[in-house]
Design an enzyme around this catalytic site. Sequence first.
Site, PDB file in Angstrom:
ATOM      1  N   GLU A 202      -8.753  10.589 -11.148  1.00 46.53           N
ATOM      2  CA  GLU A 202      -7.500  10.570 -11.927  1.00 46.53           C
ATOM      3  C   GLU A 202      -7.730  10.948 -13.381  1.00 46.53           C
ATOM      4  O   GLU A 202      -6.850  11.485 -14.045  1.00 46.53           O
ATOM      5  CB  GLU A 202      -6.839   9.197 -11.826  1.00 46.53           C
ATOM      6  CG  GLU A 202      -6.243   9.027 -10.458  1.00 46.53           C
ATOM      7  CD  GLU A 202      -5.185   7.966 -10.376  1.00 46.53           C
ATOM      8  OE1 GLU A 202      -5.033   7.182 -11.324  1.00 46.53           O
ATOM      9  OE2 GLU A 202      -4.519   7.923  -9.329  1.00 46.53           O
TER      10      GLU A 202
ATOM     11  N   TYR B  52      -4.001   0.443  -5.369  1.00 44.03           N
ATOM     12  CA  TYR B  52      -3.783  -0.431  -4.206  1.00 44.03           C
ATOM     13  C   TYR B  52      -5.132  -0.893  -3.629  1.00 44.03           C
ATOM     14  O   TYR B  52      -5.214  -1.969  -3.045  1.00 44.03           O
ATOM     15  CB  TYR B  52      -3.028   0.321  -3.100  1.00 44.03           C
ATOM     16  CG  TYR B  52      -1.524   0.361  -3.220  1.00 44.03           C
ATOM     17  CD1 TYR B  52      -0.855  -0.022  -4.386  1.00 44.03           C
ATOM     18  CD2 TYR B  52      -0.756   0.803  -2.141  1.00 44.03           C
ATOM     19  CE1 TYR B  52       0.531   0.053  -4.463  1.00 44.03           C
ATOM     20  CE2 TYR B  52       0.631   0.869  -2.215  1.00 44.03           C
ATOM     21  CZ  TYR B  52       1.263   0.503  -3.367  1.00 44.03           C
ATOM     22  OH  TYR B  52       2.637   0.580  -3.442  1.00 44.03           O
ATOM     23  N   GLY B  53      -6.136  -0.050  -3.779  1.00 51.07           N
ATOM     24  CA  GLY B  53      -7.445  -0.349  -3.194  1.00 51.07           C
ATOM     25  C   GLY B  53      -8.048  -1.658  -3.679  1.00 51.07           C
ATOM     26  O   GLY B  53      -8.923  -2.223  -3.036  1.00 51.07           O
TER      27      GLY B  53
ATOM     28  N   CYS C 151      -1.320   7.133   1.909  1.00 54.01           N
ATOM     29  CA  CYS C 151      -2.289   6.299   1.204  1.00 54.01           C
ATOM     30  C   CYS C 151      -3.072   5.548   2.270  1.00 54.01           C
ATOM     31  O   CYS C 151      -2.465   4.910   3.142  1.00 54.01           O
ATOM     32  CB  CYS C 151      -1.522   5.319   0.312  1.00 54.01           C
ATOM     33  SG  CYS C 151      -2.546   4.044  -0.442  1.00 54.01           S
ATOM     34  N   ASN C 152      -4.379   5.656   2.220  1.00 54.76           N
ATOM     35  CA  ASN C 152      -5.186   4.974   3.242  1.00 54.76           C
ATOM     36  C   ASN C 152      -5.084   3.465   3.115  1.00 54.76           C
ATOM     37  O   ASN C 152      -5.023   2.756   4.118  1.00 54.76           O
ATOM     38  CB  ASN C 152      -6.653   5.391   3.121  1.00 54.76           C
ATOM     39  CG  ASN C 152      -6.901   6.766   3.689  1.00 54.76           C
ATOM     40  OD1 ASN C 152      -7.291   6.904   4.831  1.00 54.76           O
ATOM     41  ND2 ASN C 152      -6.647   7.792   2.903  1.00 54.76           N
TER      42      ASN C 152
ATOM     43  N   CYS D 210      -9.583   8.451   1.585  1.00 59.35           N
ATOM     44  CA  CYS D 210      -8.708   8.152   0.452  1.00 59.35           C
ATOM     45  C   CYS D 210      -8.018   9.449   0.089  1.00 59.35           C
ATOM     46  O   CYS D 210      -8.670  10.512   0.075  1.00 59.35           O
ATOM     47  CB  CYS D 210      -9.540   7.645  -0.729  1.00 59.35           C
ATOM     48  SG  CYS D 210      -8.577   7.455  -2.238  1.00 59.35           S
TER      49      CYS D 210
ATOM     50  N   ASP E 201       2.672   6.827  -1.780  1.00 59.30           N
ATOM     51  CA  ASP E 201       1.278   6.489  -2.089  1.00 59.30           C
ATOM     52  C   ASP E 201       1.303   5.475  -3.227  1.00 59.30           C
ATOM     53  O   ASP E 201       2.349   5.241  -3.848  1.00 59.30           O
ATOM     54  CB  ASP E 201       0.529   7.763  -2.546  1.00 59.30           C
ATOM     55  CG  ASP E 201      -0.914   7.485  -2.962  1.00 59.30           C
ATOM     56  OD1 ASP E 201      -1.598   6.713  -2.273  1.00 59.30           O
ATOM     57  OD2 ASP E 201      -1.362   8.037  -3.994  1.00 59.30           O
TER      58      ASP E 201
HETATM   59  N1  DGL Z   1      -4.700   7.008  -2.632  1.00 56.56           N
HETATM   60  C1  DGL Z   1      -5.140   5.689  -2.255  1.00 56.56           C
HETATM   61  C2  DGL Z   1      -5.728   5.678  -0.844  1.00 56.56           C
HETATM   62  O1  DGL Z   1      -5.677   6.656  -0.131  1.00 56.56           O
HETATM   63  C3  DGL Z   1      -6.205   5.156  -3.170  1.00 56.56           C
HETATM   64  C4  DGL Z   1      -5.779   4.837  -4.548  1.00 56.56           C
HETATM   65  C5  DGL Z   1      -5.569   3.376  -4.786  1.00 56.56           C
HETATM   66  O2  DGL Z   1      -6.504   2.569  -4.627  1.00 56.56           O
HETATM   67  O3  DGL Z   1      -4.468   3.057  -5.182  1.00 56.56           O
HETATM   68  O4  DGL Z   1      -6.234   4.661  -0.425  1.00 56.56           O
END
Ligand code: DGL
Length: 268
Positions: free
Chosen positions: A155, A43-44, A74-75, A187, A11
């Site tokens: 978080e 990452y989003g 991670c989506n 997410c 993730d």
């Molecule tokens: N856990 C990430 C997801 O499922 C989201 C967190 C991020 O943006 O890094 O997209």
Amino acid sequence: MGDSRPIGIFDSGIGGLTVASAIARKMPNERLVYFGDTAHLPYGEKSASAIRDYSERIFHFLKEKNCKAIVIACNSASAVATQRVKKLAGKDIPVINVIDPTSKHVANLYQNEKVGLIATKATVNSRIYAKRIGKLNESLKVTMLATPLLVGMIEEGYFNNNISQAIINDYLSRSNLKGIRALILGCTHFPLIKNEVASFYKGSVDVIDSTEIVAQYTANVLKKRNLLHSGTPRNHHFYVSDLTPSFGKSTKIFFGKELKLEKKSLKA
Ligand code: DGL
């Protein structure tokens, strides 16, 4: 005894531990190697090409660790990097993402309904859920909302309180989520706010949390490929690309117990 090699899970950070925890519960004999790319989260907010490059580095690390399967927990990475990781993995290492099993689940469950999605900007901009679900079941309409405040909020430990409920209520009141029959929590951080989302809808909307769906799907894939382990489980390993005390503490909320994180920087 079966196959004692570990399952690799990754993730952008520690949110994917919700998926790791569901997999550990479903398959207690399996050993997990988890990588959270905390140096690069969120990452989003990153471009698709940056997310693909980070995912590629992580894949090589997990392959070095001799992982027998990879779960993209991670989506955002699932949305834009699945093809890249699958190509690198080849036929021998199955790659499971969080979007395909959840899309299948939704496509099988509903007919002629509007389904909502809340997720990061990267996931929403990819339109991947709408494409996948639309392909599997044309009668469903998928409506999406990027909810970028929620990842940082969770978080920071802001959930199950008045502030988080107010932010969640505000997002869920937006016009494009009106009239939905189900809401996908797109997410891997969002299982932690499932109760607050459910309390907003008071039972009128099904809240879809993909962690159990992905854990079951992973178990099915391993079984089908004869990759399950039935012997005594060995210790899991949890790596992060940047280590701060707050990541360590937050593991408790995502995994259910505080974990020992090991720092591992990955070279480009
Ligand atoms: N856990 C990430 C997801 O499922 C989201 C967190 C991020 O943006 O890094 O997209």
